[in-house]
Design an enzyme around this catalytic site. Structure first.
Site, PDB file in Angstrom:
ATOM      1  CE  LYS A  53     -18.995  24.597 116.676  1.00  0.00           C
ATOM      2  NZ  LYS A  53     -18.295  23.528 117.543  1.00  0.00           N
ATOM      3  CD  GLN A  97     -18.557  22.513 121.180  1.00  0.00           C
ATOM      4  OE1 GLN A  97     -19.157  22.723 120.049  1.00  0.00           O
ATOM      5  NE2 GLN A  97     -17.577  22.793 121.497  1.00  0.00           N
ATOM      6  CG  ASP A 120     -17.336  17.828 115.147  1.00  0.00           C
ATOM      7  OD1 ASP A 120     -16.993  18.719 114.557  1.00  0.00           O
ATOM      8  OD2 ASP A 120     -17.700  17.892 116.160  1.00  0.00           O
TER       9      ASP A 120
END
Ligand code: NDP
Length: 313
Positions: A53, A97, A120
């Site tokens: 990422k 995460q 997200d």
């Protein structure tokens, strides 16, 4: 006739190039989108994902920074970090995460992320925006599924879509996006009766189950589009042979590494489907591309009203 293989790597490259162009045009307006990634504790798989990422951010010109609280981080410490990131004006996206260390209250921590920075798309407020068709941040993998369909010119409106899987991060948001795009949507799960028969109704079949090669040819209507979200590590030889016997390239990797990555869709489906996403190289690459796209979207949604040059971009 063999299915058309939908090349996710190529589509993701196109999206990343478009995002990079947007980042350049935002720079002219004095804005540099910023992403903060929170990677708590040590988890080798998470470390690999986060590296991917951060690298993707560099490539498209998004500012990124990594926060690495220790394994022992408490809920209070992580909440304080999120609050700090919520307050910073140079940070447009916050990505926590998962999994977090066991002692941390994941739900509370995810809920603390400012919905305007929730790249997200997991915050209940963004879930609500999605289900009521308001502008908001959409989870990356489901958004990637829709991009594959759109960019491959596969009609969605008026089509029968069947989604296998009802998780909050994949199945449900994919179903909602398909519904918003005017498909007739059925959502299946582990308690669905006669799953193959329900799946055979689908013009568009999305598999998000987490079981290698579960969707075999008898689940698929001839000519249907099949989107395989599954990412499963196959290590068992008998399982490998059920899926990939005779595939010289896979046999070679399996011999060398002792494992291979398989989707939820059996390779034999390529003989019946009209179009199919491969694993790897299908939905996976779109997930990171959509994270980049979401970060830029968050920057525009959040700062748009304050930076006149962004209006309408
Ligand atoms: P979850 O385990 O959260 O959900 C799986 C879903 O599949 C559940 O709804 C479950 O039903 C259903 N299911 C399980 N077994 C069966 C069965 N035998 N018949 C019918 N339905 C079944 O998984 P995720 O949604 O998080 O992920 C799904 C897959 O997608 C995984 O392989 C994951 O690795 C992959 N993935 C890929 C991403 C990418 O970037 N390509 C990103 C995210 C995930 P029930 O609700 O009844 O238990």
């Amino acid at each position: 006739m063999a299915a058309t293989i939908l090349d996710g790597t190529k589509l993701a490259g196109d999206i990343r190039a478009e995002v990079a162009a947007e980042v350049r045009s935002l720079a002219e307006a004095g804005v540099r989108p910023g992403l903060a990634v929170v990677l708590a504790g040590h988890n080798p798989a998470s470390e690999i994902y986060v590296r991917g990422k951060v690298k993707a951010c560099e490539e498209v010109g998004i500012f990124s920074e990594k926060h690495t609280p220790p394994d022992s981080a408490t809920t209070a410490e992580l909440l304080a970090l999120i609050e700090h990131l919520n307050q910073r004006d140079d940070i447009d996206g916050i990505l926590v995460q998962l999994p977090l260390p066991a002692q941390a209250d994941s739900k509370r921590i995810l809920m603390a992320v400012d919905p305007a920075k929730d790249v997200d798309g997991f915050h209940p407020m963004n879930v609500g925006f999605l289900s009521t068709q308001r502008p908001g941040l959409v989870p990356c993998t489901p958004a990637g599924v829709m991009e594959i369909l759109k960019r491959s010119h596969i009609a969605v409106a008026g089509q029968e879509a069947v989604v296998v899987g009802r998780s909050d991060i994949v199945g449900k948001p994919v179903a909602m996006l398909l519904l918003n795009a005017n498909a007739t949507v059925t959502v299946c799960h582990s308690k669905t009766g006669d799953l193959p028969a329900v799946c055979r109704r689908a013009d568009i079949l999305v598999a998000a189950i987490g079981r290698a090669g579960m969707i075999t040819r008898n689940f698929v209507k001839p000519g249907a589009t099949v989107i395989d979200v599954g990412m499963n590590k196959v290590t068992d030889l008998a399982e490998f042979q059920r899926l990939f016997a005779g595939n010289a390239r896979r046999e070679e990797t399996f011999r060398q590494k002792g494992s291979t990555l398989a989707g939820d869709v059996h390779p034999e489906v390529a003989e019946v489907a009209g179009a199919l996403t491969p694993v790897p190289g299908g939905v996976g690459p779109l997930t990171i591309a959509m994270l980049m796209s979401n970060t830029v979207k968050a920057a525009k949604l959040r700062r748009g009203s304050r930076v006149p040059a962004l209006a309408g971009k």
